[in-house]
Write a protein that holds these residues in place. Structure first.
Motif, PDB file in Angstrom:
ATOM      1  N   ASP A   1      -1.291 -66.738  40.440  1.00 30.12           N
ATOM      2  CA  ASP A   1      -1.274 -67.064  38.969  1.00 30.12           C
ATOM      3  C   ASP A   1      -2.000 -66.055  38.171  1.00 30.12           C
ATOM      4  N   SER A   2      -2.413 -64.974  38.538  1.00 27.96           N
ATOM      5  CA  SER A   2      -3.472 -64.212  37.877  1.00 27.96           C
ATOM      6  C   SER A   2      -2.905 -63.100  37.044  1.00 27.96           C
ATOM      7  N   PHE A   3      -1.393 -63.000  37.069  1.00 24.62           N
ATOM      8  CA  PHE A   3      -0.598 -62.106  35.903  1.00 24.62           C
ATOM      9  C   PHE A   3      -0.688 -63.048  34.713  1.00 24.62           C
ATOM     10  N   ASP A   4      -1.274 -62.552  33.745  1.00 23.15           N
ATOM     11  CA  ASP A   4      -1.672 -63.198  32.414  1.00 23.15           C
ATOM     12  C   ASP A   4      -0.828 -62.475  31.304  1.00 23.15           C
ATOM     13  N   PRO A   5      -0.761 -62.900  30.102  1.00 26.24           N
ATOM     14  CA  PRO A   5      -0.191 -62.326  29.091  1.00 26.24           C
ATOM     15  C   PRO A   5      -0.805 -61.066  28.521  1.00 26.24           C
ATOM     16  N   GLU A   6      -2.107 -60.886  28.984  1.00 27.53           N
ATOM     17  CA  GLU A   6      -2.656 -59.627  28.418  1.00 27.53           C
ATOM     18  C   GLU A   6      -2.163 -58.519  29.403  1.00 27.53           C
ATOM     19  N   LEU A   7      -1.960 -58.580  30.968  1.00 28.73           N
ATOM     20  CA  LEU A   7      -1.551 -57.845  31.795  1.00 28.73           C
ATOM     21  C   LEU A   7      -0.078 -57.357  31.092  1.00 28.73           C
ATOM     22  N   GLY A   8       0.869 -58.383  30.834  1.00 32.42           N
ATOM     23  CA  GLY A   8       2.196 -58.231  30.547  1.00 32.42           C
ATOM     24  C   GLY A   8       2.314 -57.522  29.170  1.00 32.42           C
ATOM     25  N   ALA A   9       1.282 -57.556  28.081  1.00 29.62           N
ATOM     26  CA  ALA A   9       1.248 -56.890  27.023  1.00 29.62           C
ATOM     27  C   ALA A   9       0.976 -55.411  27.344  1.00 29.62           C
ATOM     28  N   GLY A  10      -0.232 -55.348  28.222  1.00 30.86           N
ATOM     29  CA  GLY A  10      -0.669 -53.937  28.488  1.00 30.86           C
ATOM     30  C   GLY A  10       0.319 -53.030  29.266  1.00 30.86           C
ATOM     31  N   MET A  11       1.412 -53.830  30.192  1.00 32.29           N
ATOM     32  CA  MET A  11       2.725 -53.284  31.044  1.00 32.29           C
ATOM     33  C   MET A  11       3.558 -52.830  29.701  1.00 32.29           C
ATOM     34  N   ASN A  12       3.954 -53.615  28.582  1.00 31.40           N
ATOM     35  CA  ASN A  12       4.816 -53.222  27.756  1.00 31.40           C
ATOM     36  C   ASN A  12       4.322 -52.049  26.874  1.00 31.40           C
ATOM     37  N   THR A  13       3.011 -51.880  26.739  1.00 23.73           N
ATOM     38  CA  THR A  13       2.383 -50.951  26.024  1.00 23.73           C
ATOM     39  C   THR A  13       2.582 -49.511  26.795  1.00 23.73           C
ATOM     40  N   MET A  14       2.434 -49.609  28.026  1.00 24.04           N
ATOM     41  CA  MET A  14       2.549 -48.529  29.023  1.00 24.04           C
ATOM     42  C   MET A  14       4.261 -48.083  29.177  1.00 24.04           C
ATOM     43  N   ILE A  15       4.892 -48.924  28.957  1.00 17.52           N
ATOM     44  CA  ILE A  15       6.249 -48.445  29.165  1.00 17.52           C
ATOM     45  C   ILE A  15       6.990 -47.974  27.844  1.00 17.52           C
ATOM     46  N   GLU A  16       6.368 -48.420  26.897  1.00 16.33           N
ATOM     47  CA  GLU A  16       6.603 -47.756  25.443  1.00 16.33           C
ATOM     48  C   GLU A  16       6.565 -46.367  25.415  1.00 16.33           C
ATOM     49  N   ARG A  17       5.462 -45.699  26.143  1.00 14.66           N
ATOM     50  CA  ARG A  17       5.266 -44.358  26.185  1.00 14.66           C
ATOM     51  C   ARG A  17       5.772 -43.655  27.096  1.00 14.66           C
ATOM     52  N   VAL A  18       6.340 -44.361  28.270  1.00 14.48           N
ATOM     53  CA  VAL A  18       6.753 -43.712  29.576  1.00 14.48           C
ATOM     54  C   VAL A  18       8.254 -43.308  29.220  1.00 14.48           C
ATOM     55  N   ASP A  19       8.606 -41.958  29.428  1.00  9.85           N
ATOM     56  CA  ASP A  19      10.035 -41.974  29.599  1.00  9.85           C
ATOM     57  C   ASP A  19      10.897 -41.124  30.802  1.00  9.85           C
ATOM     58  N   THR A  20       9.931 -41.068  31.788  1.00 10.95           N
ATOM     59  CA  THR A  20      10.066 -40.471  33.061  1.00 10.95           C
ATOM     60  C   THR A  20       9.213 -41.114  34.268  1.00 10.95           C
ATOM     61  N   VAL A  21       9.794 -41.479  35.151  1.00  9.97           N
ATOM     62  CA  VAL A  21       8.963 -41.927  36.480  1.00  9.97           C
ATOM     63  C   VAL A  21       9.318 -41.643  37.662  1.00  9.97           C
ATOM     64  N   LEU A  22       8.394 -41.306  38.651  1.00  7.30           N
ATOM     65  CA  LEU A  22       8.290 -40.687  39.631  1.00  7.30           C
ATOM     66  C   LEU A  22       8.319 -41.896  40.851  1.00  7.30           C
ATOM     67  N   LEU A  23       8.921 -41.691  41.784  1.00  9.45           N
ATOM     68  CA  LEU A  23       8.999 -42.958  42.802  1.00  9.45           C
ATOM     69  C   LEU A  23       8.966 -41.932  44.077  1.00  9.45           C
ATOM     70  N   GLY A  24       8.403 -42.488  45.116  1.00  9.49           N
ATOM     71  CA  GLY A  24       8.409 -42.097  46.628  1.00  9.49           C
ATOM     72  C   GLY A  24       9.821 -42.663  47.161  1.00  9.49           C
ATOM     73  N   ARG A  25      10.204 -42.213  48.388  1.00  9.48           N
ATOM     74  CA  ARG A  25      11.396 -42.458  48.949  1.00  9.48           C
ATOM     75  C   ARG A  25      11.556 -43.963  49.056  1.00  9.48           C
ATOM     76  N   GLN A  26      10.559 -44.503  49.909  1.00 10.28           N
ATOM     77  CA  GLN A  26      10.591 -46.130  50.098  1.00 10.28           C
ATOM     78  C   GLN A  26      10.467 -46.913  49.022  1.00 10.28           C
ATOM     79  N   GLY A  27       9.727 -46.750  47.933  1.00 10.35           N
ATOM     80  CA  GLY A  27       9.675 -47.350  46.437  1.00 10.35           C
ATOM     81  C   GLY A  27      10.914 -47.254  46.003  1.00 10.35           C
ATOM     82  N   TYR A  28      11.627 -46.074  46.142  1.00 17.12           N
ATOM     83  CA  TYR A  28      12.846 -45.847  45.230  1.00 17.12           C
ATOM     84  C   TYR A  28      14.014 -46.977  46.060  1.00 17.12           C
TER      85      TYR A  28
END
Length: 183
Positions: A25-52
């Motif tokens: 239960d440690s994922f909190d609103p601040e982490l969610g807000a930080g992730m939202n801020t990050m994805i607003e700036r990202v337009d390209t993602v790099l993945l490895g095979r397994q993660g993909y």
């Protein structure tokens, strides 16, 4: 020049693999807000095979209202793989057309938003040690996982970092961003 970033959930003992097994239960609103801020700036993602392969199976099936799901499926994705070939089945996903470090160096020189490394500890390590990663964000949860893959391994080169940003969330997570230290 585009920024290359990576963010990893980590336990206090350094485990970065399978955070769903120890995040509790440690994922909190601040982490969610930080992730939202990050994805607003990202337009390209790099993945490895397994993660993909894992994410291509999971994320297209998630409710469209999910903030990360609505980001990751339509975003442009490049996959590093020595075994996959041909067309990839997930929306906007394609294989890297050159060796990882060369491909990423060229990609950073193009126009666009931030580039994020997702779902691949191996890519994060390789790009950090190659000097291509601009920011490594560790979201350290207040838990000892005990077992699982860690980001760094015995024998890794000594690599000096500098703290770019830090925060503590309401549930005791420490969010620390690091970049390579200038000589």
């Amino acid at each position: 020049m585009r920024r290359l970033t990576a963010g990893l959930f980590s336990s206090v003992d350094g485990v970065v693999e399978a955070p769903h097994l120890w995040q509790f239960d440690s994922f909190d609103p601040e982490l969610g807000a930080g992730m939202n801020t990050m994805i607003e700036r990202v337009d390209t993602v790099l993945l490895g095979r397994q993660g993909y392969q894992e994410w291509a199976e999971y994320w297209p099936r998630v409710d469209a209202a999910d903030p990360f799901g609505s980001f990751i499926t339509p975003v442009r994705k490049f996959v590093a793989s020595r075994t996959l070939d041909g067309e990839l089945g997930w929306t906007n996903a394609s294989l890297m057309t050159a060796p990882l470090e060369e491909f990423v160096a060229d990609l950073k020189g193009t126009e666009g938003g931030d580039i994020a490394v997702c779902a691949s500890v191996s890519l994060v390590r390789q790009l950090l040690f190659a000097g291509l990663l601009d920011s490594l964000m560790l979201m350290i949860h207040p838990v000892v996982a005990g077992a699982g893959r860690r980001l760094f391994e015995p024998g890794d080169p000594v690599t000096r970092l500098e703290l770019q940003e830090t925060a503590v969330t309401s549930r005791g997570n420490i969010v620390a961003s690091y970049g390579l230290r200038s000589a």
